[in-house]
Design a protein around this motif. Structure first.
Motif, short mmCIF file in Angstrom:
data_model
loop_
_atom_site.label_atom_id
_atom_site.label_comp_id
_atom_site.label_asym_id
_atom_site.label_seq_id
_atom_site.Cartn_x
_atom_site.Cartn_y
_atom_site.Cartn_z
N ALA A 124 0.80 -1.22 0.00
CA ALA A 124 0.00 0.00 0.00
C ALA A 124 0.84 1.29 0.00
O ALA A 124 0.56 2.19 -0.80
CB ALA A 124 -0.97 -0.04 1.20
N PRO A 125 1.92 1.43 0.85
CA PRO A 125 2.68 2.70 0.87
C PRO A 125 3.40 2.98 -0.45
O PRO A 125 3.63 4.15 -0.80
CB PRO A 125 3.73 2.44 1.98
CG PRO A 125 3.21 1.28 2.78
CD PRO A 125 2.37 0.50 1.89
N ALA A 126 3.73 1.85 -1.18
CA ALA A 126 4.52 2.06 -2.40
C ALA A 126 3.63 2.13 -3.63
O ALA A 126 4.09 2.03 -4.77
CB ALA A 126 5.52 0.90 -2.55
N TRP A 127 2.31 2.15 -3.40
CA TRP A 127 1.37 2.12 -4.56
C TRP A 127 1.60 3.33 -5.44
O TRP A 127 1.81 4.43 -4.93
CB TRP A 127 -0.09 2.06 -4.04
CG TRP A 127 -0.95 1.29 -5.04
CD1 TRP A 127 -1.77 1.84 -5.97
CD2 TRP A 127 -1.01 -0.07 -5.18
NE1 TRP A 127 -2.34 0.88 -6.71
CE2 TRP A 127 -1.87 -0.36 -6.23
CE3 TRP A 127 -0.37 -1.17 -4.56
CZ2 TRP A 127 -2.16 -1.62 -6.68
CZ3 TRP A 127 -0.70 -2.41 -5.02
CH2 TRP A 127 -1.57 -2.66 -6.06
N GLY A 128 1.63 3.20 -6.64
CA GLY A 128 1.89 4.31 -7.56
C GLY A 128 3.34 4.33 -8.02
O GLY A 128 3.72 5.09 -8.90
N ASP A 129 4.14 3.43 -7.44
CA ASP A 129 5.55 3.36 -7.87
C ASP A 129 5.81 1.97 -8.42
O ASP A 129 6.14 1.01 -7.72
CB ASP A 129 6.45 3.58 -6.63
CG ASP A 129 7.92 3.42 -6.96
OD1 ASP A 129 8.25 3.21 -8.16
OD2 ASP A 129 8.74 3.39 -6.00
N PRO A 130 5.58 1.84 -9.74
CA PRO A 130 5.62 0.49 -10.35
C PRO A 130 6.97 -0.22 -10.12
O PRO A 130 6.98 -1.42 -9.85
CB PRO A 130 5.38 0.74 -11.85
CG PRO A 130 4.75 2.10 -11.91
CD PRO A 130 5.24 2.89 -10.72
N VAL B 153 -5.74 2.23 -0.05
CA VAL B 153 -4.94 3.41 0.31
C VAL B 153 -5.97 4.49 0.68
O VAL B 153 -6.86 4.80 -0.16
CB VAL B 153 -4.07 3.89 -0.88
CG1 VAL B 153 -3.32 5.19 -0.52
CG2 VAL B 153 -3.07 2.79 -1.24
N ASP B 154 -5.88 4.95 1.91
CA ASP B 154 -6.80 5.96 2.45
C ASP B 154 -8.25 5.49 2.32
O ASP B 154 -9.16 6.21 1.88
CB ASP B 154 -6.64 7.31 1.70
CG ASP B 154 -5.21 7.86 1.84
OD1 ASP B 154 -4.58 7.56 2.90
OD2 ASP B 154 -4.74 8.54 0.93
N GLY B 155 -8.44 4.23 2.63
CA GLY B 155 -9.82 3.69 2.65
C GLY B 155 -10.37 3.43 1.26
O GLY B 155 -11.52 3.00 1.13
N ARG B 156 -9.55 3.58 0.22
CA ARG B 156 -10.03 3.36 -1.15
C ARG B 156 -9.25 2.21 -1.78
O ARG B 156 -8.06 2.10 -1.59
CB ARG B 156 -9.78 4.65 -1.95
CG ARG B 156 -10.68 4.81 -3.18
CD ARG B 156 -10.54 6.26 -3.75
NE ARG B 156 -9.16 6.66 -3.84
CZ ARG B 156 -8.40 6.44 -4.91
NH1 ARG B 156 -8.86 5.80 -5.97
NH2 ARG B 156 -7.14 6.84 -4.93
N THR B 157 -10.01 1.30 -2.45
CA THR B 157 -9.36 0.15 -3.08
C THR B 157 -8.66 0.61 -4.35
O THR B 157 -9.31 1.13 -5.27
CB THR B 157 -10.40 -0.92 -3.44
OG1 THR B 157 -11.08 -1.34 -2.25
CG2 THR B 157 -9.74 -2.14 -4.09
N VAL B 158 -7.33 0.39 -4.31
CA VAL B 158 -6.55 0.87 -5.46
C VAL B 158 -6.05 -0.30 -6.30
O VAL B 158 -5.58 -0.12 -7.41
CB VAL B 158 -5.37 1.72 -5.00
CG1 VAL B 158 -5.84 3.02 -4.40
CG2 VAL B 158 -4.49 0.95 -4.01
N GLY B 159 -6.10 -1.47 -5.76
CA GLY B 159 -5.58 -2.65 -6.52
C GLY B 159 -5.80 -3.93 -5.73
O GLY B 159 -6.57 -3.95 -4.76
#
Ligand code: ADP
Length: 618
Positions: free
Chosen positions: A76-82, A159-165
């Motif tokens: 989760a913390p690294a989401w957005g960094d492929p 991430v922040d209560g929202r499903t990102v993946g």
């Protein structure tokens, strides 16, 4: 009470039949149990295998869910960094020995620990991914990139209560399958082992059930073979015990019934054996089923046992066999007169037996010989008496006629004729007297005056009376062995008459120069008196008949006798309890007549005459 035997069990010598029957029952029990046990254990094994697999999968899924959550938390913390997500997936995958995949919300693969070229770049269509994107835990089993079944578990990454993946972990099921295989093998071994165990138990149980049944089967066989004293002695409370008791009861009942039947059979045989008539029971095939003693005698067989079980045609043959065969065929009564052994006259009557299951016939043999003999004797008697009366009567009539014709005028002739007539009348009177005497003796009307008499007192006076007659005939008359003999019980007058008769005959049938001897001797409880002559003897063909009334062996030379003397003598002796017989001398010419008399009881010497005893005929 018959001895109560018991069945040989276990320890005794095995009977082949019994073993075979028992083994059969046991094998059948075992064969019935075995498939049951095998099917039950196999079904149980299969169910356990399926349940074990589900359990394994559950466990693995639970573990993978935990790991997927850790991965999601780490990613989760690294989401957005492929680039770091790809590295994270690789690191976590290697560390957990699992495949780790990180997917964007649209299903695009952001990082995958399995860097295989076959790995798809987009996985929105995978069922577990769909479930995870919907907010839950996705799980599915399907072929993985290696080809084998693989368990996939996916959880959402928030991430922040929202499903990102989605974070997904996967593990191939090879290991589980290998373990389940081992479990399956163990199950097969368990099934086989329980089968063997069950078969053994079934055999043991079978033996327990079969052993008493074997004994009962053996008992039934022994009972059938006639050992009716045997009992099962089974006294358990179960069905087999009841069966055993029923068996024992049946055996006792059977024994009683057979004993009764045997008893009846013996009684019937005893009754049949007392009959003078022969009785034979024959079956439809003409075999003798039963015969009494008289039947065996009349058919010329030794014992009736010789007859039973033999074909009648073989026993009798000829007319009789034909008669029996015809009656058996037509089921009608038949009768016939036959001569057996050339002399016996027998009436044979065959009657079919009605009211019995078997087709039996009864053959009754009635011996008519004695009856016929009596008939002949009576006819002869009438013929003889007429003959005996006719001769003197005819001679008297002729003399009377001659006298009437003028001879009466001649004094000398008339006297001579009257003398002759007197002789004929005397002869007639003697004949009538003897006949009356015989009739009275035969009717038992003559009283015997028996007393104890010394043999010499009985014999010597009679001999003395005939001495002069013997001398005139040129014969010697002597006595022998009379001294010292015990007294006999006899009527002296009647026995004197018997002796006189025998001596008369002896003198009459012995030519001059011969000798007549009277001798006596003791034979057990009897005294035997023998009158022996050296005369012409008796033709063997006449011997059996000389004691008949009127029988004269040689009419021409019987010297004017009546033929009644020996008949009277025999009856008199028999009334005394003795016997009179005749035989030709073995060591020379002539005949010997012997009669016996009972000795007087020891304390009876000089007893008074016994007028009550009567001469009786047989
Ligand atoms: P009978 O009055 O004719 O003598 P018995 O009854 O006394 O009659 O004898 C019957 C027959 O037996 C005689 O006719 C004779 O043929 C025969 N018999 C009897 N005694 C003798 C004997 N001692 N020797 C030979 N024959 C005898």
């Amino acid at each position: 009470m018959p001895a109560r035997g018991s069945l040989p069990t276990g320890g005794g010598a095995p009977r082949p039949g019994r073993r075979r029957r028992g083994a059969g029952l046991r094998r059948r029990l075992a064969l019935a149990y075995l498939p049951l046990v095998l099917v039950a254990t196999a079904a149980l094994g299969a169910y356990l295998l399926v349940a074990a697999r589900a359990l394994y999968l559950d466990g693995a899924a639970g573990q993978l869910t935990g790991e997927a959550r850790l991965v999601a938390d780490a990613a989760a913390p690294a989401w957005g960094d492929p680039a770091s997500l790809t590295a994270l997936a690789g690191r976590l995958g290697r560390a957990g020995g699992i495949r780790v995949t990180l997917l964007a919300a649209d299903g695009a693969v952001l990082g995958d620990s399995a860097a295989a070229p076959a790995a798809p770049a987009h996985e929105a269509a995978s069922p577990e991914v769909g479930s995870a994107l919907a907010g839950g835990v996705g799980q599915s089993v399907r072929p993985g990139i290696g080809g084998g079944d693989t368990l996939y578990v996916a959880v959402p990454v928030a991430v922040d209560g929202r499903t990102v993946g989605v974070a997904r972990v996967a593990q191939p099921l090879d290991a589980i399958d290998a373990r389940l295989d081992a479990l399956g093998r163990a199950a097969v071994v368990a099934v086989a082992a329980s089968g063997v165990l069950a078969a053994g138990l079934a055999l043991l149980l079978g033996r327990d059930i079969a052993a008493p049944l074997e004994d009962l089967a053996g008992l039934a066989g022994a009972l059938a073979a006639g050992h009716l004293g045997l009992r099962s002695h089974l006294d358990t409370d179960d069905e087999i015990g009841r069966l055993g008791r029923a068996f024992d009861q049946m055996a006792a009942e059977l024994q009683r019934t057979i004993a009764l039947g045997e008893d009846e059979r013996r009684k019937l045989a005893a009754v049949l054996d007392t009959l003078d008539d022969g009785v034979l029971l024959l079956d439809a095939a003409g075999t003798v089923v039963r015969a009494n003693a008289a039947a065996a005698r009349l058919l010329g067989r030794g014992a009736r046992d010789d007859l039973a079980g033999r074909p009648f045609a073989e026993v009798a043959g000829g007319e009789l066999a034909a008669l029996v065969a015809e009656a058996a065929r037509t089921r009608r009564a038949r009768a016939l007169f036959v001569e057996r052994d050339g002399a016996r006259q027998v009436r044979a009557a065959v009657t079919p037996v009605r009211g019995v299951a078997e087709r039996l016939v009864v053959l009754a043999l009635h011996d008519l010989t004695e009856l016929r003999r009596l008939e002949t004797a009576r006819r002869d008697f009438v013929a003889n008496i007429s003959h005996e009366l006719r001769t003197p009567l005819a001679s008297v009539k002729a003399l009377v006629e001659t006298l009437e014709g003028g001879a009466i005028e001649d004094d000398a002739v008339a006297r001579q004729f009257l003398g002759q007539m007197g002789e004929e009348v005397d002869h007639l009177a003697g004949l009538v007297r003897e006949l009356l005497e015989l009739a009275r003796i035969e009717a038992g009307q003559v009283a015997l005056r028996r007393a104890a008499v010394a043999p010499a007192d009985l014999i010597l006076p009679t001999v003395a009376r005939l001495r002069a007659q013997a001398e005139r005939a040129g014969l010697t008359l002597a006595t022998a062995g009379l001294a010292g003999l015990p007294p006999v019980l006899a009527d002296p007058e009647r026995i004197g008459q018997v002796l006189l008769n025998l001596l008369h005959n002896a003198l009459k049938f012995t030519p001059p120069g011969g000798a007549v001897t009277v001798a006596a001797e003791r034979r057990d409880a009897m005294l035997a008196v023998a009158v022996r002559d050296t005369g012409r003897g008796i033709d063997p063909r006449d011997l059996p008949r000389i004691f008949e009334r009127f029988y004269k062996a040689d009419r021409a030379r019987s010297g004017g006798g009546t033929g009644l003397g020996l008949a009277i003598a025999r009856h008199t002796v028999e009334a005394h309890g003795g016997a009179l017989s005749a035989a030709n001398n073995a060591d020379g010419p002539g005949a010997t007549f012997t009669f016996t008399l009972p000795l007087a009881p020891e304390d009876d010497a000089g007893a008074s005459p016994d007028p009550s005893a009567a001469l009786t005929s047989r």
